[in-house]
Design an enzyme around this catalytic site. Structure first.
Site, PDB file in Angstrom:
ATOM      1  N   TYR A   1       0.752  -0.977  -0.052  1.00  0.00           N
ATOM      2  CA  TYR A   1      -0.017  -0.075  -0.056  1.00  0.00           C
ATOM      3  C   TYR A   1       0.800   1.162   0.052  1.00  0.00           C
ATOM      4  CZ  TYR A   1      -3.705   3.342   0.664  1.00  0.00           C
ATOM      5  OH  TYR A   1      -4.416   4.294   0.776  1.00  0.00           O
TER       6      TYR A   1
ATOM      7  N   GLN B   1     -10.917   0.347   1.136  1.00  0.00           N
ATOM      8  CA  GLN B   1     -11.429  -0.549  -0.021  1.00  0.00           C
ATOM      9  C   GLN B   1     -10.332  -1.295  -0.793  1.00  0.00           C
ATOM     10  OE1 GLN B   1     -11.914   2.421   0.533  1.00  0.00           O
ATOM     11  NE2 GLN B   1     -11.420   3.767  -1.477  1.00  0.00           N
TER      12      GLN B   1
ATOM     13  N   ASN C   1      -3.357   6.131   6.328  1.00  0.00           N
ATOM     14  CA  ASN C   1      -3.810   7.072   7.203  1.00  0.00           C
ATOM     15  C   ASN C   1      -4.824   6.084   8.407  1.00  0.00           C
ATOM     16  OD1 ASN C   1      -6.235   6.295   5.873  1.00  0.00           O
ATOM     17  ND2 ASN C   1      -6.244   8.527   5.051  1.00  0.00           N
TER      18      ASN C   1
ATOM     19  N   SER D   1       1.816   9.496  11.207  1.00  0.00           N
ATOM     20  CA  SER D   1       3.149   9.664  11.708  1.00  0.00           C
ATOM     21  C   SER D   1       3.420  10.286  13.157  1.00  0.00           C
ATOM     22  CB  SER D   1       4.052  10.225  10.784  1.00  0.00           C
ATOM     23  OG  SER D   1       3.884   9.829   9.447  1.00  0.00           O
TER      24      SER D   1
ATOM     25  N   GLN E   1       6.940  15.755  11.042  1.00  0.00           N
ATOM     26  CA  GLN E   1       5.982  14.620  11.084  1.00  0.00           C
ATOM     27  C   GLN E   1       4.579  15.424  11.332  1.00  0.00           C
ATOM     28  OE1 GLN E   1       7.164  11.437  10.497  1.00  0.00           O
ATOM     29  NE2 GLN E   1       8.443  13.114   9.931  1.00  0.00           N
TER      30      GLN E   1
ATOM     31  N   HIS F   1       2.214  15.466   8.220  1.00  0.00           N
ATOM     32  CA  HIS F   1       1.960  14.328   7.545  1.00  0.00           C
ATOM     33  C   HIS F   1       0.060  14.223   7.452  1.00  0.00           C
ATOM     34  CE1 HIS F   1       5.128  11.871   5.876  1.00  0.00           C
ATOM     35  NE2 HIS F   1       5.682  12.092   6.870  1.00  0.00           N
TER      36      HIS F   1
ATOM     37  N   GLU G   1       6.954   5.999  17.106  1.00  0.00           N
ATOM     38  CA  GLU G   1       7.366   5.530  15.695  1.00  0.00           C
ATOM     39  C   GLU G   1       8.817   5.830  15.455  1.00  0.00           C
ATOM     40  OE1 GLU G   1       5.715   7.291  12.552  1.00  0.00           O
ATOM     41  OE2 GLU G   1       6.244   5.958  11.180  1.00  0.00           O
ATOM     42  N   HIS G   2       9.232   7.276  15.728  1.00  0.00           N
ATOM     43  CA  HIS G   2      10.334   7.708  15.437  1.00  0.00           C
ATOM     44  C   HIS G   2      10.907   8.440  16.860  1.00  0.00           C
ATOM     45  CE1 HIS G   2       8.487   8.286  11.730  1.00  0.00           C
ATOM     46  NE2 HIS G   2       9.550   7.696  11.046  1.00  0.00           N
TER      47      HIS G   2
ATOM     48  N   ASP H   1      13.383   9.067   6.191  1.00  0.00           N
ATOM     49  CA  ASP H   1      12.218   8.779   5.701  1.00  0.00           C
ATOM     50  C   ASP H   1      12.747   8.666   4.213  1.00  0.00           C
ATOM     51  OD1 ASP H   1      10.598   9.461   7.624  1.00  0.00           O
ATOM     52  OD2 ASP H   1       9.910  11.462   7.211  1.00  0.00           O
TER      53      ASP H   1
ATOM     54  N   HIS I   1      -2.149 -40.677  19.242  1.00  0.00           N
ATOM     55  CA  HIS I   1      -1.007 -40.442  19.403  1.00  0.00           C
ATOM     56  C   HIS I   1       0.288 -41.044  19.706  1.00  0.00           C
ATOM     57  CE1 HIS I   1      -3.044 -36.298  18.464  1.00  0.00           C
ATOM     58  NE2 HIS I   1      -1.730 -35.834  18.737  1.00  0.00           N
TER      59      HIS I   1
HETATM   60  N1  LIG Z   1       3.666   4.943  10.120  1.00  0.00           N
HETATM   61  C1  LIG Z   1       4.350   4.973   8.855  1.00  0.00           C
HETATM   62  O1  LIG Z   1       5.148   4.163   8.671  1.00  0.00           O
HETATM   63  C2  LIG Z   1       4.097   5.908   7.669  1.00  0.00           C
HETATM   64  C3  LIG Z   1       4.688   6.262   6.730  1.00  0.00           C
HETATM   65  C4  LIG Z   1       4.393   7.112   5.611  1.00  0.00           C
HETATM   66  C5  LIG Z   1       3.166   7.735   5.774  1.00  0.00           C
HETATM   67  N2  LIG Z   1       2.596   7.470   7.016  1.00  0.00           N
HETATM   68  C6  LIG Z   1       1.245   8.067   7.129  1.00  0.00           C
HETATM   69  O2  LIG Z   1       0.233   7.664   5.833  1.00  0.00           O
HETATM   70  C7  LIG Z   1      -0.778   8.443   6.178  1.00  0.00           C
HETATM   71  C8  LIG Z   1      -1.144   9.110   4.526  1.00  0.00           C
HETATM   72  O3  LIG Z   1      -2.356   9.528   4.694  1.00  0.00           O
HETATM   73  P1  LIG Z   1      -2.973  10.076   3.491  1.00  0.00           P
HETATM   74  O4  LIG Z   1      -4.365  10.511   3.793  1.00  0.00           O
HETATM   75  O5  LIG Z   1      -2.236  11.137   2.693  1.00  0.00           O
HETATM   76  O6  LIG Z   1      -3.170   8.878   2.255  1.00  0.00           O
HETATM   77  P2  LIG Z   1      -3.695   7.277   2.240  1.00  0.00           P
HETATM   78  O7  LIG Z   1      -3.493   6.760   0.967  1.00  0.00           O
HETATM   79  O8  LIG Z   1      -3.357   6.633   3.610  1.00  0.00           O
HETATM   80  O9  LIG Z   1      -5.393   7.491   2.621  1.00  0.00           O
HETATM   81  C9  LIG Z   1      -5.982   7.978   1.556  1.00  0.00           C
HETATM   82  C10 LIG Z   1      -7.430   7.365   1.264  1.00  0.00           C
HETATM   83  O10 LIG Z   1      -8.113   7.262   2.705  1.00  0.00           O
HETATM   84  C11 LIG Z   1      -9.508   7.108   2.358  1.00  0.00           C
HETATM   85  N3  LIG Z   1     -10.316   7.969   3.290  1.00  0.00           N
HETATM   86  C12 LIG Z   1     -10.045   9.345   3.409  1.00  0.00           C
HETATM   87  N4  LIG Z   1     -11.089  10.006   4.221  1.00  0.00           N
HETATM   88  C13 LIG Z   1     -12.100   8.787   4.344  1.00  0.00           C
HETATM   89  C14 LIG Z   1     -13.369   8.808   5.128  1.00  0.00           C
HETATM   90  N5  LIG Z   1     -13.639  10.061   5.805  1.00  0.00           N
HETATM   91  N6  LIG Z   1     -13.771   7.691   5.293  1.00  0.00           N
HETATM   92  C15 LIG Z   1     -13.032   6.455   4.905  1.00  0.00           C
HETATM   93  N7  LIG Z   1     -12.019   6.349   4.010  1.00  0.00           N
HETATM   94  C16 LIG Z   1     -11.527   7.701   3.980  1.00  0.00           C
HETATM   95  C17 LIG Z   1      -9.783   7.232   1.018  1.00  0.00           C
HETATM   96  O11 LIG Z   1      -9.795   5.991   0.477  1.00  0.00           O
HETATM   97  C18 LIG Z   1      -8.705   7.612   0.520  1.00  0.00           C
HETATM   98  O12 LIG Z   1      -8.065   7.198  -0.803  1.00  0.00           O
HETATM   99  C19 LIG Z   1      -0.534   9.613   7.070  1.00  0.00           C
HETATM  100  O13 LIG Z   1      -1.303   9.569   8.109  1.00  0.00           O
HETATM  101  C20 LIG Z   1       0.914   9.395   7.300  1.00  0.00           C
HETATM  102  O14 LIG Z   1       1.330   9.905   8.490  1.00  0.00           O
HETATM  103  C21 LIG Z   1       2.889   6.737   7.939  1.00  0.00           C
HETATM  104  N1  LIG Z   2       7.799   9.856   8.108  1.00  0.00           N
HETATM  105  C1  LIG Z   2       6.967   8.913   7.094  1.00  0.00           C
HETATM  106  C2  LIG Z   2       6.664   7.689   8.270  1.00  0.00           C
HETATM  107  O1  LIG Z   2       5.914   8.185   9.328  1.00  0.00           O
HETATM  108  C3  LIG Z   2       7.508   8.558   6.071  1.00  0.00           C
HETATM  109  C4  LIG Z   2       7.708   9.398   4.833  1.00  0.00           C
HETATM  110  C5  LIG Z   2       7.722   9.389   3.800  1.00  0.00           C
HETATM  111  N2  LIG Z   2       7.747  10.685   3.088  1.00  0.00           N
HETATM  112  C6  LIG Z   2       8.025  11.465   4.105  1.00  0.00           C
HETATM  113  N3  LIG Z   2       7.745  10.904   5.230  1.00  0.00           N
HETATM  114 ZN   LIG Z   3       7.881  11.721   7.143  1.00  0.00          ZN
END
Ligand SMILES: NC(=O)c1ccc[n+]([C@@H]2O[C@H](COP(=O)([O-])OP(=O)(O)OC[C@H]3O[C@@H](n4cnc5c(N)ncnc54)[C@H](O)[C@@H]3O)[C@@H](O)[C@H]2O)c1
Ligand SMILES: N[C@H](CO)Cc1c[nH]c[nH+]1
Ligand SMILES: [Zn+2]
Length: 428
Positions: A129, A190, A213, A236, A258, A261, A326-327, A360, A419
């Site tokens: 993903y 989905q 997310n 994050s 962070q 994000h 996480e970090h 990152d 057995h």
């Molecule tokens: N922990 C890690 O290793 C790490 C690394 C990189 C990014 N992240 C995190 O990834 C996340 C990226 O989030 P993003 O939103 O940019 O992209 P994403 O791809 O995670 O989410 C987008 C999707 O969320 C769904 N969505 C949004 N609102 C919704 C709702 N109200 N109900 C149901 N589904 C809904 C939709 O289907 C949309 O396509 C951030 O929270 C970031 O901090 C974490």
């Molecule tokens: N900090 C995120 C992990 O929580 C990873 C990322 C990708 N691009 C920027 N930051």
């Molecule tokens: Zn980051």
């Protein structure tokens, strides 16, 4: 942002509230994700189509469900040279780091001639993903696909949302560099459900990895068991432990890196200097205004940010362990001394010149890391998440004679006569 100090009489209670605050999947997210998963399981492609229309605002039948490798190649060819060099440097460093994670099997024979061991195999089908809602994450393409490649996965299926049907060329170029097998323009819960159950169009996978997310993270959590997952990698987080010798603007930028994000991201500073705490708070406020991501960063900092003044950096350590972030940045002269006394963090960034953001993108260790205090029991994404281990054993008559009677005794004690017989028959 809340300000706490360990000398306050209410500190213990205030800190416990901070630790227990649920930023990720609240009851509403869990309920909505359950409904999305059930509908995708029952209705397949038509449900994925409808959710994409509603959340990502495009019609998959018009924009296309998959993106063709020729488009990845074209995106790569069209990259500005500095970006191409940056992506390739990142890919190379990530590959070098992950190559060292390849596990060794075991195979040994004891004095009775009994052979035991374990063999590692790659999983066959992996879904990765790549988030794409608020920002595009070409770096996450590298972080997910490279360990899968190193493990030897047969089929890597990448999914990523394309809001309003817009595709990010860097994401496509990264897919070209690592060489995934399929690229689907679907996201959210989905996409996770489609990968787990399969649909008429999309063949199911065995393991799903990658960050996302709250909806994505909760979908992975709920579908664990139907498929394997790496861990729950949600919004994050960063904890920074910094003495007063640091530059306030550097540390403020680290906290904001962070916060930008996601509105539910969390940034926390521990420092042993009240003056430095104030300087960082002021620097955060000044810098937020300059960011294109100021709205998200402001929301996250206001709702979830914290600055905690401790008597000594040592006093922060058990508190940092409770957060299991996480970090974790250790910005001081002797970060190793603090690191030695800590247990729980997804990834640790040591010293004044190791900003979290370097990890990152290009340092090498994986940026897909457990959030929501899950670093107490989970680790960052690795080659092992794309592999599994099968144990094996082989006995001859001598070996069975040596340990078989004990097995018969235990089987009888457990009340399992078949057995006992299956061993005893061979002992005669
Ligand atoms: N922990 C890690 O290793 C790490 C690394 C990189 C990014 N992240 C995190 O990834 C996340 C990226 O989030 P993003 O939103 O940019 O992209 P994403 O791809 O995670 O989410 C987008 C999707 O969320 C769904 N969505 C949004 N609102 C919704 C709702 N109200 N109900 C149901 N589904 C809904 C939709 O289907 C949309 O396509 C951030 O929270 C970031 O901090 C974490
Ligand atoms: N900090 C995120 C992990 O929580 C990873 C990322 C990708 N691009 C920027 N930051
Ligand atoms: Zn980051």
């Amino acid at each position: 942002m809340i300000k706490l100090t360990t000398t306050s009489p209410t500190f213990a209670a205030d800190f416990t509230t901070l630790v227990n605050a649920r930023r990720e999947a609240d009851a509403d997210v869990a309920r909505d994700v359950r409904a999305i998963i059930a509908r995708v399981r029952d209705e397949g492609d038509s449900a994925v189509h409808a959710y994409t229309q509603s959340f990502d605002r495009h019609d998959l039948d018009a924009t296309g469900w998959q993106i063709d490798p020729s488009e990845w190649r074209a995106a790569y060819d069209g990259l500005a040279p500095d970006l191409r060099t940056a992506l390739e440097l990142a890919a190379e460093r990530i590959a070098t780091y992950h190559e060292k994670q390849k596990p060794q099997g075991t195979d040994s024979t004891d004095a009775n001639g009994i052979r035991t061991g374990a063999r590692w195999n790659a999983i066959e089908h992996a879904g990765i993903y790549i988030p794409g809602g608020r920002a595009a994450y070409p770096s996450s393409v590298l972080m997910n696909a490279i360990p899968a490649k190193v493990a030897g996965v047969d089929r890597i299926v990448m999914v990523t949302p394309t809001p309003d049907g817009e595709v990010n060329p860097l994401v496509l170029a990264a897919a070209h560099i690592v060489g995934v097998d399929e690229l689907w323009r679907i996201g959210g819960a989905q996409a996770i459900a489609a990968l787990a159950y399969g649909t008429d169009r999309l063949r199911p996978v065995d393991v799903i990895t990658g960050p996302g997310n709250a909806w994505v993270a909760e979908a992975k959590r709920q579908l664990y068991g139907v498929v394997g997952i790496d861990m729950v990698a949600g919004p994050s987080e960063i904890v920074v432990v910094a003495d007063g010798e640091n530059r306030a603007d550097w540390i403020a930028a680290d906290l904001l890196s962070q916060s930008e994000h996601d509105p539910t991201s969390q940034s926390i500073l521990f420092t042993d200097s009240a003056e430095f705490a104030d300087a960082v708070a002021a620097a955060v406020d000044a810098q937020i205004e300059t960011l294109a991501t100021s709205k998200v960063a402001r929301a996250a900092w206001d709702a979830n940010g914290a600055i905690i003044v401790v008597r000594t950096l040592e006093e922060a350590l058990p508190l940092v362990d409770r957060l299991a972030a996480e970090h974790l940045e250790l910005a001081c002269d002797d970060p190793q001394a603090l690191f030695d006394k800590l247990r729980h963090a997804g990834s640790v960034f040591m010293g004044r010149h190791t900003p979290e953001a370097i990890g990152d993108y290009v340092a090498g260790p994986n940026h897909v890391l457990p959030t929501g205090r899950r670093a107490r029991f989970a680790s960052g994404l690795s080659v092992l998440d794309f592999m599994k281990r099968t144990s094996f054993l082989q006995l001859g008559p001598e070996g069975l004679a040596a340990i078989g009677p004990a097995a018969v005794a235990l089987a009888q004690a457990e009340g399992l006569p078949a057995h006992a017989r299956s061993v005893a028959l061979r002992l005669r």
